[in-house]
Design a protein around this motif. Sequence first.
Motif, short mmCIF file in Angstrom:
data_model
loop_
_atom_site.label_atom_id
_atom_site.label_comp_id
_atom_site.label_asym_id
_atom_site.label_seq_id
_atom_site.Cartn_x
_atom_site.Cartn_y
_atom_site.Cartn_z
N PHE A 8 0.84 -1.20 0.00
CA PHE A 8 0.00 0.00 0.00
C PHE A 8 0.88 1.26 0.00
O PHE A 8 0.65 2.19 -0.79
N THR A 9 1.86 1.28 0.88
CA THR A 9 2.74 2.44 0.97
C THR A 9 3.54 2.64 -0.31
O THR A 9 3.75 3.77 -0.77
N SER A 10 3.98 1.54 -0.88
CA SER A 10 4.72 1.62 -2.14
C SER A 10 3.85 2.26 -3.22
O SER A 10 4.31 3.14 -3.96
N GLY A 11 2.61 1.79 -3.31
CA GLY A 11 1.68 2.35 -4.30
C GLY A 11 1.42 3.82 -4.05
O GLY A 11 1.31 4.61 -4.99
N LEU A 12 1.33 4.18 -2.79
CA LEU A 12 1.09 5.57 -2.42
C LEU A 12 2.25 6.46 -2.87
O LEU A 12 2.05 7.49 -3.52
N LEU A 13 3.47 6.06 -2.55
CA LEU A 13 4.64 6.82 -2.97
C LEU A 13 4.69 6.92 -4.49
O LEU A 13 4.98 7.98 -5.06
N THR A 133 6.07 -9.84 -12.64
CA THR A 133 6.18 -9.16 -11.36
C THR A 133 6.89 -9.98 -10.30
O THR A 133 7.07 -9.52 -9.19
N GLY A 134 7.29 -11.19 -10.62
CA GLY A 134 8.06 -11.95 -9.63
C GLY A 134 7.36 -13.21 -9.17
O GLY A 134 8.00 -14.12 -8.67
N ALA A 135 6.07 -13.27 -9.35
CA ALA A 135 5.34 -14.46 -8.89
C ALA A 135 5.76 -15.67 -9.70
O ALA A 135 5.91 -16.76 -9.18
N ALA B 16 11.14 0.74 -5.45
CA ALA B 16 12.26 0.17 -4.71
C ALA B 16 11.78 -0.58 -3.48
O ALA B 16 12.31 -1.65 -3.14
N MET B 17 10.79 -0.01 -2.80
CA MET B 17 10.22 -0.69 -1.62
C MET B 17 9.72 -2.08 -1.99
O MET B 17 9.97 -3.06 -1.28
N MET B 18 9.00 -2.14 -3.12
CA MET B 18 8.47 -3.44 -3.54
C MET B 18 9.60 -4.40 -3.89
O MET B 18 9.53 -5.59 -3.60
N LEU B 19 10.64 -3.87 -4.51
CA LEU B 19 11.75 -4.72 -4.94
C LEU B 19 12.54 -5.24 -3.74
O LEU B 19 12.83 -6.43 -3.65
N HIS B 22 9.70 -6.86 -0.95
CA HIS B 22 8.78 -7.89 -1.42
C HIS B 22 9.36 -8.73 -2.54
O HIS B 22 8.75 -9.71 -2.95
N GLY B 23 10.48 -8.34 -3.09
CA GLY B 23 11.05 -9.04 -4.23
C GLY B 23 10.15 -9.02 -5.45
O GLY B 23 10.11 -9.98 -6.22
N ARG B 24 9.43 -7.93 -5.62
CA ARG B 24 8.45 -7.84 -6.71
C ARG B 24 8.73 -6.62 -7.58
O ARG B 24 9.16 -5.59 -7.10
N ILE B 25 8.44 -6.79 -8.86
CA ILE B 25 8.59 -5.68 -9.80
C ILE B 25 7.33 -4.82 -9.76
O ILE B 25 6.22 -5.35 -9.90
N ALA B 26 7.51 -3.52 -9.57
CA ALA B 26 6.35 -2.62 -9.57
C ALA B 26 6.05 -2.18 -11.00
O ALA B 26 6.17 -1.01 -11.34
N GLY B 27 5.69 -3.15 -11.82
CA GLY B 27 5.23 -2.85 -13.17
C GLY B 27 3.71 -2.81 -13.13
O GLY B 27 3.08 -3.83 -12.86
N ILE B 28 3.14 -1.65 -13.36
CA ILE B 28 1.70 -1.50 -13.16
C ILE B 28 0.90 -2.41 -14.08
O ILE B 28 -0.13 -2.97 -13.69
N ALA B 29 1.38 -2.55 -15.33
CA ALA B 29 0.68 -3.45 -16.25
C ALA B 29 0.66 -4.87 -15.71
O ALA B 29 -0.35 -5.57 -15.77
#
Lengths: 143, 138
Positions: A8-13, A133-135, B16-19, B22-29
Amino acid sequence: MKSPLVAFTSGLLFSVGLVISGMVRPAKIIAFLDFGGRWDPSLAFVMAAGVAVLIVAARLAPRLPMLSSDGIDGQLVGGAVLFGLGWGLAGYCPGPAVVAFATGQRNALWFFPSMILGMAIYRAIAGRYRDETGAAAVDSASA
Amino acid sequence: MKEAALGGLLIGLGAAMMLVLHGRIAGIAGILGGIVRPTRGDLSWRVAFILGMVAGGVGLYLYRPAWFEAGITRSPLILVGAGLLVGVGTRLANGCTSGHGLCGVARFSSRSLVATGVFMAVAAAVVFLVNHVLGGAL
């Protein structure tokens, strides 16, 4: 530290950054892409700053999702062409579209549902679902 | 350019927080794609991220709605077509401006570098056509 609060915070930033830099305004995006006209370099600065932070983050991250083992194939290039066509026409890419839709911008009210529909159409047609996305990295590691 | 750099910094920080955490790419698509076609156990963080985006956007909209003005007019037909193109294209390419253009480029992924170059060039060509050949109206 997996928690919805982190996401949530990541999305907010992320969205605050999009708005502050003007990236949710199609006019600003198109002004950047308008190399033949009065050029607005803002997007270049936005991406440079974002990439710089992420280069550091990639070094700090304990676990990175696997990069796709697919080469530079027709799907990648074809998809990029289609994406570029849509982005150039409307001045929206997915992130700004989310924010613009959520705040009721008229252009996004047409664009965003159509984008979701496009994703659903892709899902219906493509047999294989790829996730960047990593999943997928996690799933294939445990398969 | 201060707003652009600051905004880019925040976008980078969010991704960067997600990476890092969470080890995840913040690619919105990709995040949206995983909501359109969800996998069990892989949905909540995506929804949380999007909700965070919405919260940030709505909050700033209440503060400064002028920051959200589109600044261009497009017909509904064009907007629907563009949306479909972006929806299909980003899934086919497995990324967008944040997934490929930011996260992929930062990792020096050749796929992302190529994809970013292609969609930038194509988008620029479209804008040239619209603004300098078709008179700017669509």
